[in-house]
Scaffold this motif. Structure first.
Motif, PDB file in Angstrom:
ATOM      1  N   VAL A 110      -2.541  12.679  14.879  1.00  0.00           N
ATOM      2  CA  VAL A 110      -2.667  12.059  13.563  1.00  0.00           C
ATOM      3  C   VAL A 110      -3.963  12.507  12.908  1.00  0.00           C
ATOM      4  CG1 VAL A 110      -2.788   9.885  12.286  1.00  0.00           C
ATOM      5  CG2 VAL A 110      -1.380  10.026  14.351  1.00  0.00           C
ATOM      6  N   GLU A 111      -3.829  12.982  11.685  1.00  0.00           N
ATOM      7  CA  GLU A 111      -4.984  13.346  10.871  1.00  0.00           C
ATOM      8  C   GLU A 111      -4.978  12.422   9.657  1.00  0.00           C
ATOM      9  OE1 GLU A 111      -6.064  17.627   9.808  1.00  0.00           O
ATOM     10  OE2 GLU A 111      -5.294  16.821   7.927  1.00  0.00           O
ATOM     11  N   ARG A 112      -6.094  11.738   9.429  1.00  0.00           N
ATOM     12  CA  ARG A 112      -6.225  10.835   8.282  1.00  0.00           C
ATOM     13  C   ARG A 112      -7.313  11.364   7.368  1.00  0.00           C
ATOM     14  NH1 ARG A 112      -8.447   5.207   9.721  1.00  0.00           N
ATOM     15  NH2 ARG A 112     -10.214   6.574  10.013  1.00  0.00           N
ATOM     16  N   ASN A 113      -6.927  11.675   6.146  1.00  0.00           N
ATOM     17  CA  ASN A 113      -7.870  12.176   5.142  1.00  0.00           C
ATOM     18  C   ASN A 113      -8.693  13.354   5.666  1.00  0.00           C
ATOM     19  OD1 ASN A 113      -6.955  10.144   3.380  1.00  0.00           O
ATOM     20  ND2 ASN A 113      -8.435   8.699   4.201  1.00  0.00           N
ATOM     21  N   ILE A 160       0.852  -1.189   0.000  1.00  0.00           N
ATOM     22  CA  ILE A 160       0.000   0.000   0.000  1.00  0.00           C
ATOM     23  C   ILE A 160       0.891   1.244   0.000  1.00  0.00           C
ATOM     24  CG2 ILE A 160      -1.909  -1.143   1.191  1.00  0.00           C
ATOM     25  CD1 ILE A 160      -1.107   0.473   3.701  1.00  0.00           C
ATOM     26  N   THR A 161       0.370   2.313  -0.574  1.00  0.00           N
ATOM     27  CA  THR A 161       1.077   3.582  -0.587  1.00  0.00           C
ATOM     28  C   THR A 161       0.273   4.605   0.201  1.00  0.00           C
ATOM     29  OG1 THR A 161       2.042   3.102  -2.750  1.00  0.00           O
ATOM     30  CG2 THR A 161       2.051   5.406  -2.042  1.00  0.00           C
ATOM     31  N   LEU A 162       0.934   5.237   1.159  1.00  0.00           N
ATOM     32  CA  LEU A 162       0.334   6.292   1.961  1.00  0.00           C
ATOM     33  C   LEU A 162       1.089   7.577   1.688  1.00  0.00           C
ATOM     34  CD1 LEU A 162       0.218   4.411   5.392  1.00  0.00           C
ATOM     35  CD2 LEU A 162      -1.625   4.587   3.714  1.00  0.00           C
ATOM     36  N   ARG A 163       0.414   8.693   1.813  1.00  0.00           N
ATOM     37  CA  ARG A 163       1.085   9.985   1.730  1.00  0.00           C
ATOM     38  C   ARG A 163       1.137  10.514   3.158  1.00  0.00           C
ATOM     39  NH1 ARG A 163       2.881  13.326  -2.063  1.00  0.00           N
ATOM     40  NH2 ARG A 163       2.090  11.987  -3.689  1.00  0.00           N
ATOM     41  N   ILE A 164       2.354  10.577   3.709  1.00  0.00           N
ATOM     42  CA  ILE A 164       2.554  11.004   5.085  1.00  0.00           C
ATOM     43  C   ILE A 164       3.290  12.333   5.085  1.00  0.00           C
ATOM     44  CG2 ILE A 164       3.594  10.435   7.315  1.00  0.00           C
ATOM     45  CD1 ILE A 164       3.307   7.470   6.515  1.00  0.00           C
ATOM     46  N   ASN A 165       2.629  13.363   5.614  1.00  0.00           N
ATOM     47  CA  ASN A 165       3.182  14.723   5.627  1.00  0.00           C
ATOM     48  C   ASN A 165       3.664  15.124   4.227  1.00  0.00           C
ATOM     49  OD1 ASN A 165       2.589  14.702   8.325  1.00  0.00           O
ATOM     50  ND2 ASN A 165       4.680  14.448   9.001  1.00  0.00           N
ATOM     51  N   GLY A 166       2.878  14.753   3.225  1.00  0.00           N
ATOM     52  CA  GLY A 166       3.151  15.143   1.852  1.00  0.00           C
ATOM     53  C   GLY A 166       4.094  14.230   1.090  1.00  0.00           C
ATOM     54  N   GLN A 167       4.681  13.237   1.752  1.00  0.00           N
ATOM     55  CA  GLN A 167       5.647  12.347   1.112  1.00  0.00           C
ATOM     56  C   GLN A 167       5.053  10.948   0.940  1.00  0.00           C
ATOM     57  OE1 GLN A 167       8.692  13.486   0.063  1.00  0.00           O
ATOM     58  NE2 GLN A 167       7.887  15.456   0.743  1.00  0.00           N
ATOM     59  N   ASP A 222      -4.708   1.933   1.231  1.00  0.00           N
ATOM     60  CA  ASP A 222      -3.949   2.443   0.092  1.00  0.00           C
ATOM     61  C   ASP A 222      -4.517   3.788  -0.355  1.00  0.00           C
ATOM     62  OD1 ASP A 222      -1.893   2.087  -1.879  1.00  0.00           O
ATOM     63  OD2 ASP A 222      -3.486   1.732  -3.346  1.00  0.00           O
ATOM     64  N   GLY A 223      -3.638   4.772  -0.482  1.00  0.00           N
ATOM     65  CA  GLY A 223      -4.047   6.088  -0.939  1.00  0.00           C
ATOM     66  C   GLY A 223      -4.404   7.066   0.162  1.00  0.00           C
ATOM     67  N   ASP A 224      -4.457   6.598   1.419  1.00  0.00           N
ATOM     68  CA  ASP A 224      -4.772   7.515   2.517  1.00  0.00           C
ATOM     69  C   ASP A 224      -3.712   8.602   2.623  1.00  0.00           C
ATOM     70  OD1 ASP A 224      -7.101   6.264   3.275  1.00  0.00           O
ATOM     71  OD2 ASP A 224      -6.291   5.391   5.118  1.00  0.00           O
ATOM     72  N   GLN A 225      -4.157   9.785   3.040  1.00  0.00           N
ATOM     73  CA  GLN A 225      -3.261  10.904   3.281  1.00  0.00           C
ATOM     74  C   GLN A 225      -3.248  11.188   4.775  1.00  0.00           C
ATOM     75  OE1 GLN A 225      -3.412  14.247   0.618  1.00  0.00           O
ATOM     76  NE2 GLN A 225      -4.582  13.060  -0.873  1.00  0.00           N
ATOM     77  N   LEU A 226      -2.059  11.176   5.353  1.00  0.00           N
ATOM     78  CA  LEU A 226      -1.920  11.399   6.785  1.00  0.00           C
ATOM     79  C   LEU A 226      -1.013  12.584   7.056  1.00  0.00           C
ATOM     80  CD1 LEU A 226      -1.639   7.921   6.459  1.00  0.00           C
ATOM     81  CD2 LEU A 226      -2.439   8.356   8.746  1.00  0.00           C
TER      82      LEU A 226
END
Length: 67
Positions: free
Chosen positions: A35-38, A2-9, A54-58
């Motif tokens: 922690v903020e999720r989406n 899975i790919t997450l975007r954590i603090n923009g990365q 997958d695809g979540d932005q944190l």
């Protein structure tokens, strides 16, 4: 995978995780974090139950003490 975007990365992980498991992976266990999720804050009491997908932005903010 899975790919997450954590603090923009973008970051990849081998399997879906709970937020508590993610904190362990990021070596943040025991630290004061928010922690903020989406776009929604996830209360610390829900970190073990809240799953990331997958695809979540944190956004993860670590509290730093000082004077």
């Amino acid at each position: 995978m899975i790919t997450l975007r954590i603090n923009g990365q973008p970051k990849q992980f081998p399997a879906p995780l709970s937020i508590a498991e993610l904190m362990a992976e990021l070596d943040l266990t025991g630290k004061r974090v928010a922690v903020e999720r989406n776009g929604e804050i996830v209360p610390r009491s829900q970190h073990s139950d809240a799953r990331v997908a997958d695809g979540d932005q944190l956004e993860i903010v670590v509290a730093v003490g000082g004077g």
